[in-house]
Scaffold this active site. Structure first.
Site, PDB file in Angstrom:
ATOM      1  N   SER A 174     -23.391  19.959   9.559  1.00 55.93           N
ATOM      2  CA  SER A 174     -22.839  19.676   8.227  1.00 55.93           C
ATOM      3  C   SER A 174     -21.591  20.505   7.936  1.00 55.93           C
ATOM      4  CB  SER A 174     -23.899  19.956   7.161  1.00 55.93           C
ATOM      5  OG  SER A 174     -25.065  19.191   7.405  1.00 55.93           O
TER       6      SER A 174
HETATM    7  N1  SAM Z   1     -29.003  21.169   9.597  1.00 60.03           N
HETATM    8  C1  SAM Z   1     -28.283  20.720  10.770  1.00 60.03           C
HETATM    9  C2  SAM Z   1     -27.359  21.762  11.306  1.00 60.03           C
HETATM   10  O1  SAM Z   1     -27.241  22.838  10.713  1.00 60.03           O
HETATM   11  O2  SAM Z   1     -26.755  21.501  12.358  1.00 60.03           O
HETATM   12  C3  SAM Z   1     -27.511  19.448  10.532  1.00 60.03           C
HETATM   13  C4  SAM Z   1     -28.403  18.317  10.295  1.00 60.03           C
HETATM   14  S1  SAM Z   1     -27.814  16.693  10.594  1.00 60.03           S
HETATM   15  C5  SAM Z   1     -26.758  16.406   9.199  1.00 60.03           C
HETATM   16  C6  SAM Z   1     -29.349  15.860  10.219  1.00 60.03           C
HETATM   17  C7  SAM Z   1     -30.412  16.028  11.260  1.00 60.03           C
HETATM   18  O3  SAM Z   1     -31.619  15.492  10.757  1.00 60.03           O
HETATM   19  C8  SAM Z   1     -30.110  15.280  12.547  1.00 60.03           C
HETATM   20  O4  SAM Z   1     -30.144  16.157  13.624  1.00 60.03           O
HETATM   21  C9  SAM Z   1     -31.221  14.243  12.614  1.00 60.03           C
HETATM   22  O5  SAM Z   1     -31.633  13.934  13.929  1.00 60.03           O
HETATM   23  C10 SAM Z   1     -32.323  14.919  11.834  1.00 60.03           C
HETATM   24  N2  SAM Z   1     -33.357  14.024  11.303  1.00 60.03           N
HETATM   25  C11 SAM Z   1     -33.223  12.765  10.820  1.00 60.03           C
HETATM   26  N3  SAM Z   1     -34.406  12.283  10.427  1.00 60.03           N
HETATM   27  C12 SAM Z   1     -35.327  13.260  10.649  1.00 60.03           C
HETATM   28  C13 SAM Z   1     -36.739  13.367  10.445  1.00 60.03           C
HETATM   29  N4  SAM Z   1     -37.445  12.358   9.934  1.00 60.03           N
HETATM   30  N5  SAM Z   1     -37.342  14.523  10.796  1.00 60.03           N
HETATM   31  C14 SAM Z   1     -36.648  15.556  11.315  1.00 60.03           C
HETATM   32  N6  SAM Z   1     -35.313  15.515  11.532  1.00 60.03           N
HETATM   33  C15 SAM Z   1     -34.664  14.384  11.202  1.00 60.03           C
END
Ligand code: SAM
Length: 225
Positions: free
Chosen positions: A75
């Site tokens: 992000s």
């Molecule tokens: N917080 C992260 C970082 O600091 O790099 C960035 C997150 S990215 C915007 C969103 C993440 O949420 C992705 O890696 C995606 O695979 C994960 N995601 C999506 N749906 C999810 C779920 N149901 N459970 C866990 N993770 C999930």
């Protein structure tokens, strides 16, 4: 690692200054607060270049989201700081993050909280982030691969919960795993419409208050729920 000689320290401080300016501008327009010294210190400390793919490390200190593979992103630093600030993490708090991604946000939380639990649904990303956090010495951050919609019941209840992917609604299991008096920060909306960053507070009496903070754009919360 010893070979990592702080080559990006100047860029990182510049980035944090931009993030603070963004936060101050948002504070006057959205009624949020300026960044606390604790959040600023965490942002100054964590080396974001360690959390992006090697070919992007020279861009790591732009105040922008960046691709991390598998169609996912790390992000924007301003959003990381704002969401962290909204959580009002205190030393000793137990915190849950949904969407480990690169592990960067988990590291920021690890600087502030007593313990951090972070769940990632894409196995290679989750495993890589877990290894990275271990290498960097974050012993208070635990990661696992799974669908974060259901939270981490064995580690509940949490003082604060952060969801870093956009959901259509607040997942009831996460609300259940939030302590009375706890705070959840979550982007709500679909991939094709404007999403809103929401602050969900569970009051000491168990009632829930929800406040819209800011329009945002996140990758969707996936999974079988
Ligand atoms: N917080 C992260 C970082 O600091 O790099 C960035 C997150 S990215 C915007 C969103 C993440 O949420 C992705 O890696 C995606 O695979 C994960 N995601 C999506 N749906 C999810 C779920 N149901 N459970 C866990 N993770 C999930």
């Amino acid at each position: 690692s010893p070979s990592h000689g702080g080559e990006y320290d100047v860029e990182r401080n510049q980035m944090v200054n931009e993030v603070m300016a963004d936060a101050a501008a948002t504070a006057s327009s959205s009624g949020t607060s300026a960044l606390s010294p604790q959040v600023v210190a965490a942002m100054r400390k964590v080396e974001r270049d360690r959390f992006v793919p090697g070919w992007l490390s020279s861009l790591a200190y732009l105040n922008r989201p960046l691709p991390i593979g598998h169609g996912q992103t790390i992000s924007q630093p301003f959003i990381v700081a704002l969401m962290t600030e909204l959580m009002k993490v205190k030393a000793g708090d137990r915190v849950l993050e949904i969407g480990t991604g690169s592990g960067y946000q988990a590291a920021i939380l690890g600087e502030l909280a007593g313990s951090v639990y972070s769940i990632e649904i894409i196995e290679p990303l989750g495993n890589e982030a877990g290894e990275r956090l271990k290498t960097l010495g974050y012993r208070n951050v635990k990661t696992r691969v799974g669908d974060g919609y259901y939270g981490w019941p064995e580690a509940a209840p949490f003082d604060a919960i952060m969801v870093t992917a956009a959901a259509s609604h607040v997942p009831p299991p996460l609300l259940k795993q939030l302590k009375p008096g706890g705070r959840m920060v979550i982007p709500l909306g679909t991939q094709f419409m404007t999403q809103s960053l929401m602050l969900v507070e569970k009051k000491p009496d168990g009632s829930v208050a929800t406040r819209q903070i800011l329009p945002v754009r996140f990758v969707p919360l996936t999974g079988g729920h």
